[in-house]
Motif scaffolding. Structure first.
Motif, mmCIF file in Angstrom:
data_model
loop_
_atom_site.group_PDB
_atom_site.id
_atom_site.type_symbol
_atom_site.label_atom_id
_atom_site.label_comp_id
_atom_site.label_asym_id
_atom_site.label_seq_id
_atom_site.Cartn_x
_atom_site.Cartn_y
_atom_site.Cartn_z
ATOM 1 N N THR A 127 0.836 -1.203 0.000
ATOM 2 C CA THR A 127 0.000 0.000 0.000
ATOM 3 C C THR A 127 0.873 1.256 0.000
ATOM 4 O OG1 THR A 127 -1.732 -1.196 1.187
ATOM 5 C CG2 THR A 127 -1.882 1.212 1.171
ATOM 6 N N ALA A 159 2.054 1.779 -3.413
ATOM 7 C CA ALA A 159 0.960 2.330 -4.234
ATOM 8 C C ALA A 159 0.797 3.825 -3.977
ATOM 9 C CB ALA A 159 -0.350 1.591 -3.952
ATOM 10 N N LEU A 160 0.918 4.251 -2.733
ATOM 11 C CA LEU A 160 0.812 5.672 -2.401
ATOM 12 C C LEU A 160 1.970 6.451 -3.021
ATOM 13 C CD1 LEU A 160 -0.199 5.389 1.355
ATOM 14 C CD2 LEU A 160 -1.603 6.359 -0.478
ATOM 15 N N GLU A 208 1.935 7.498 -6.630
ATOM 16 C CA GLU A 208 1.174 8.710 -6.958
ATOM 17 C C GLU A 208 2.012 9.974 -6.763
ATOM 18 O OE1 GLU A 208 -1.719 8.542 -8.369
ATOM 19 O OE2 GLU A 208 -2.089 6.429 -8.001
ATOM 20 N N LEU A 224 -3.156 8.312 5.941
ATOM 21 C CA LEU A 224 -3.810 7.527 4.893
ATOM 22 C C LEU A 224 -4.005 6.067 5.291
ATOM 23 C CD1 LEU A 224 -2.046 9.153 1.868
ATOM 24 C CD2 LEU A 224 -4.524 9.054 2.201
ATOM 25 N N SER A 273 -5.045 2.649 -8.058
ATOM 26 C CA SER A 273 -4.730 4.056 -7.834
ATOM 27 C C SER A 273 -5.122 4.461 -6.419
ATOM 28 C CB SER A 273 -5.484 4.921 -8.838
ATOM 29 O OG SER A 273 -5.306 6.286 -8.514
ATOM 30 N N MET A 274 -4.280 5.258 -5.810
ATOM 31 C CA MET A 274 -4.551 5.776 -4.466
ATOM 32 C C MET A 274 -4.899 7.269 -4.529
ATOM 33 S SD MET A 274 -4.179 3.068 -2.686
ATOM 34 C CE MET A 274 -4.034 3.518 -0.984
ATOM 35 N N ARG A 275 -5.132 7.770 -5.749
ATOM 36 C CA ARG A 275 -5.406 9.189 -5.948
ATOM 37 C C ARG A 275 -6.597 9.678 -5.127
ATOM 38 N NH1 ARG A 275 -5.249 8.916 -11.578
ATOM 39 N NH2 ARG A 275 -3.047 8.468 -11.630
ATOM 40 N N ASP A 276 -7.683 8.900 -5.108
ATOM 41 C CA ASP A 276 -8.870 9.326 -4.374
ATOM 42 C C ASP A 276 -8.595 9.465 -2.884
ATOM 43 O OD1 ASP A 276 -10.306 9.391 -6.733
ATOM 44 O OD2 ASP A 276 -11.257 7.431 -6.411
ATOM 45 N N GLN A 277 -7.853 8.519 -2.324
ATOM 46 C CA GLN A 277 -7.528 8.589 -0.900
ATOM 47 C C GLN A 277 -6.639 9.798 -0.606
ATOM 48 O OE1 GLN A 277 -7.531 5.950 -2.851
ATOM 49 N NE2 GLN A 277 -8.094 4.093 -1.751
ATOM 50 N N ILE A 278 -5.671 10.057 -1.483
ATOM 51 C CA ILE A 278 -4.781 11.199 -1.296
ATOM 52 C C ILE A 278 -5.569 12.502 -1.418
ATOM 53 C CG2 ILE A 278 -2.838 12.463 -2.307
ATOM 54 C CD1 ILE A 278 -1.656 9.672 -3.037
#
Length: 104
Positions: free
Chosen positions: A21, A24-25, A28, A39, A90-95
């Motif tokens: 994870t 993955a972060l 981005e 996060l 993608s971790m864009r939404d969480q960021i």
């Protein structure tokens, strides 16, 4: 050309859900520990231990800026990891959700 042992060690690092994870972060954007803690909703010591393993394994870089240390991916010399990293969600939404809450 990496050895089987080097490849095995890199892949072992990615076999942990938290470390995967984090990768993955960092795919981005670069991040500091505090962002990753928020996060992952975990503790700073936990994240720091995972970051240390990733850094020791050569999968991430750290850059100091004043009092903060930022982490970024360091996998350009490990093309065998590219297919795995490219398939990470993608971790864009969480960021972006973290940013909208007023965090970095």
């Amino acid at each position: 050309m990496p050895t089987i042992d080097e490849m095995s060690e890199s892949l072992k690092l990615l076999s942990d859900k938290t470390r995967l994870t984090i990768i993955a972060l960092l795919r981005e954007r670069e991040m500091c520990v505090c962002d990753i803690v928020d996060l992952l909703n975990t503790t700073q010591p936990n994240v720091s231990q995972h970051l240390k393993k990733l850094r020791t394994g050569g999968l991430i870089n750290e850059t100091r800026r004043s009092q903060w240390i930022y982490y970024s991916l360091n996998v350009d010399d490990k093309p065998y990891l590219k297919p795995v990293i490219d398939e990470l969600p993608s971790m864009r939404d969480q960021i972006n959700a973290l940013k909208s809450q007023g965090c970095n």
